[in-house]
Design a protein around this motif. Structure first.
Motif, mmCIF file in Angstrom:
data_model
loop_
_atom_site.group_PDB
_atom_site.id
_atom_site.type_symbol
_atom_site.label_atom_id
_atom_site.label_comp_id
_atom_site.label_asym_id
_atom_site.label_seq_id
_atom_site.Cartn_x
_atom_site.Cartn_y
_atom_site.Cartn_z
ATOM 1 N N PRO A 38 0.910 -1.293 0.007
ATOM 2 C CA PRO A 38 -0.201 0.128 -0.022
ATOM 3 C C PRO A 38 0.894 1.361 -0.208
ATOM 4 O O PRO A 38 0.505 2.195 -0.530
ATOM 5 N N GLU A 39 2.091 1.272 0.659
ATOM 6 C CA GLU A 39 2.930 2.410 0.758
ATOM 7 C C GLU A 39 3.447 2.906 -0.664
ATOM 8 O O GLU A 39 3.669 3.958 -1.091
ATOM 9 N N ASP A 40 3.396 1.661 -1.353
ATOM 10 C CA ASP A 40 3.995 2.109 -2.985
ATOM 11 C C ASP A 40 3.087 2.875 -3.503
ATOM 12 O O ASP A 40 3.499 3.539 -4.674
ATOM 13 N N LEU A 41 1.633 2.945 -3.380
ATOM 14 C CA LEU A 41 0.826 3.693 -4.262
ATOM 15 C C LEU A 41 1.183 5.076 -3.919
ATOM 16 O O LEU A 41 0.773 5.951 -4.951
ATOM 17 N N GLY A 42 1.631 5.378 -2.787
ATOM 18 C CA GLY A 42 2.198 6.966 -2.421
ATOM 19 C C GLY A 42 3.259 7.375 -3.627
ATOM 20 O O GLY A 42 3.222 8.549 -3.666
ATOM 21 N N GLN A 43 3.753 6.522 -4.274
ATOM 22 C CA GLN A 43 4.565 6.969 -5.036
ATOM 23 C C GLN A 43 4.261 6.887 -6.840
ATOM 24 O O GLN A 43 4.875 7.473 -7.625
ATOM 25 N N MET A 44 2.958 6.464 -6.930
ATOM 26 C CA MET A 44 2.372 6.512 -8.094
ATOM 27 C C MET A 44 2.174 7.876 -8.818
ATOM 28 O O MET A 44 1.504 8.842 -7.960
ATOM 29 N N ASN A 45 2.389 8.101 -10.110
ATOM 30 C CA ASN A 45 2.094 9.102 -10.702
ATOM 31 C C ASN A 45 0.463 9.519 -10.475
ATOM 32 O O ASN A 45 -0.249 8.616 -10.380
ATOM 33 N N GLY A 46 0.012 10.760 -9.944
ATOM 34 C CA GLY A 46 -1.420 11.410 -9.531
ATOM 35 C C GLY A 46 -2.282 10.839 -10.558
ATOM 36 O O GLY A 46 -3.399 10.218 -10.050
ATOM 37 N N ALA A 47 -2.050 11.218 -11.696
ATOM 38 C CA ALA A 47 -2.991 10.790 -12.878
ATOM 39 C C ALA A 47 -3.098 9.250 -13.189
ATOM 40 O O ALA A 47 -4.354 8.688 -13.167
ATOM 41 N N ASP A 48 -2.121 8.466 -12.942
ATOM 42 C CA ASP A 48 -2.262 7.056 -12.887
ATOM 43 C C ASP A 48 -3.328 6.574 -11.706
ATOM 44 O O ASP A 48 -3.908 5.612 -11.874
ATOM 45 N N TYR A 49 -2.858 6.963 -10.458
ATOM 46 C CA TYR A 49 -3.652 6.632 -9.247
ATOM 47 C C TYR A 49 -5.187 6.883 -9.655
ATOM 48 O O TYR A 49 -5.911 6.303 -9.208
ATOM 49 N N LEU A 50 -5.259 8.217 -10.197
ATOM 50 C CA LEU A 50 -6.665 8.476 -10.286
ATOM 51 C C LEU A 50 -7.481 7.533 -11.231
ATOM 52 O O LEU A 50 -8.622 7.272 -11.041
ATOM 53 N N ALA A 51 -6.862 7.035 -12.248
ATOM 54 C CA ALA A 51 -7.328 6.128 -13.304
ATOM 55 C C ALA A 51 -7.430 4.686 -12.475
ATOM 56 O O ALA A 51 -8.612 4.008 -12.541
ATOM 57 N N VAL A 52 -6.797 4.210 -11.620
ATOM 58 C CA VAL A 52 -6.737 3.103 -10.814
ATOM 59 C C VAL A 52 -8.118 3.276 -9.994
ATOM 60 O O VAL A 52 -8.779 2.594 -9.543
ATOM 61 N N GLN A 53 -8.128 4.354 -8.996
ATOM 62 C CA GLN A 53 -9.094 4.759 -8.330
ATOM 63 C C GLN A 53 -10.567 4.637 -8.950
ATOM 64 O O GLN A 53 -11.546 4.152 -8.546
ATOM 65 N N ARG A 54 -10.694 5.096 -10.199
ATOM 66 C CA ARG A 54 -12.064 5.086 -10.935
ATOM 67 C C ARG A 54 -12.216 3.438 -11.197
ATOM 68 O O ARG A 54 -13.530 3.287 -11.228
ATOM 69 N N LYS A 55 -11.271 2.777 -11.503
ATOM 70 C CA LYS A 55 -11.432 1.487 -12.007
ATOM 71 C C LYS A 55 -11.970 0.773 -10.657
ATOM 72 O O LYS A 55 -13.005 -0.188 -10.708
ATOM 73 N N TRP A 56 -11.289 0.931 -9.500
ATOM 74 C CA TRP A 56 -11.536 0.459 -8.130
ATOM 75 C C TRP A 56 -12.907 0.678 -7.803
ATOM 76 O O TRP A 56 -14.066 -0.123 -7.523
ATOM 77 N N ALA A 57 -13.540 2.008 -8.126
ATOM 78 C CA ALA A 57 -14.807 2.449 -7.980
ATOM 79 C C ALA A 57 -15.768 1.792 -8.744
ATOM 80 O O ALA A 57 -16.903 1.588 -8.437
ATOM 81 N N GLY A 58 -15.141 1.498 -10.059
ATOM 82 C CA GLY A 58 -16.381 0.905 -10.925
ATOM 83 C C GLY A 58 -16.600 -0.624 -10.433
ATOM 84 O O GLY A 58 -17.783 -0.902 -10.664
ATOM 85 N N PHE A 59 -15.819 -1.285 -9.944
ATOM 86 C CA PHE A 59 -16.098 -2.584 -9.182
ATOM 87 C C PHE A 59 -17.064 -2.442 -8.097
ATOM 88 O O PHE A 59 -17.715 -3.397 -7.903
ATOM 89 N N LEU A 60 -16.945 -1.239 -7.553
ATOM 90 C CA LEU A 60 -17.959 -1.285 -6.088
ATOM 91 C C LEU A 60 -19.265 -0.656 -6.705
ATOM 92 O O LEU A 60 -20.388 -0.490 -5.812
ATOM 93 N N ALA A 61 -19.464 -0.184 -7.997
ATOM 94 C CA ALA A 61 -20.566 0.313 -8.333
ATOM 95 C C ALA A 61 -21.842 -0.637 -8.658
ATOM 96 O O ALA A 61 -21.495 -1.766 -9.028
#
Length: 61
Positions: A38-61
């Motif tokens: 989880p700590e490695d996510l803090g090093q991820m490019n912001g735009a990339d993290y937002l894309a992953v976050q949207r995909k995660w949210a899609g799983f929850l929708a």
């Protein structure tokens, strides 16, 4: 970044002892599906993290 698998119910309800907030639970859940710490996510490019976050949210929708 690609999830190693689609989340199943146990991934979504898994309790992470280090996660006290919704943000921490999200970070731990995403990291578990990607296969990184989880700590490695803090090093991820912001735009990339937002894309992953949207995909995660899609799983929850």
């Amino acid at each position: 970044m690609v999830f190693a698998k689609r989340p199943v119910a146990r991934d979504l309800v898994r309790q992470f002892p280090d996660a006290n907030t919704a943000e921490e639970r999200e970070r731990h859940g995403i990291a578990a599906l990607i296969g990184i710490n989880p700590e490695d996510l803090g090093q991820m490019n912001g735009a990339d993290y937002l894309a992953v976050q949207r995909k995660w949210a899609g799983f929850l929708a």
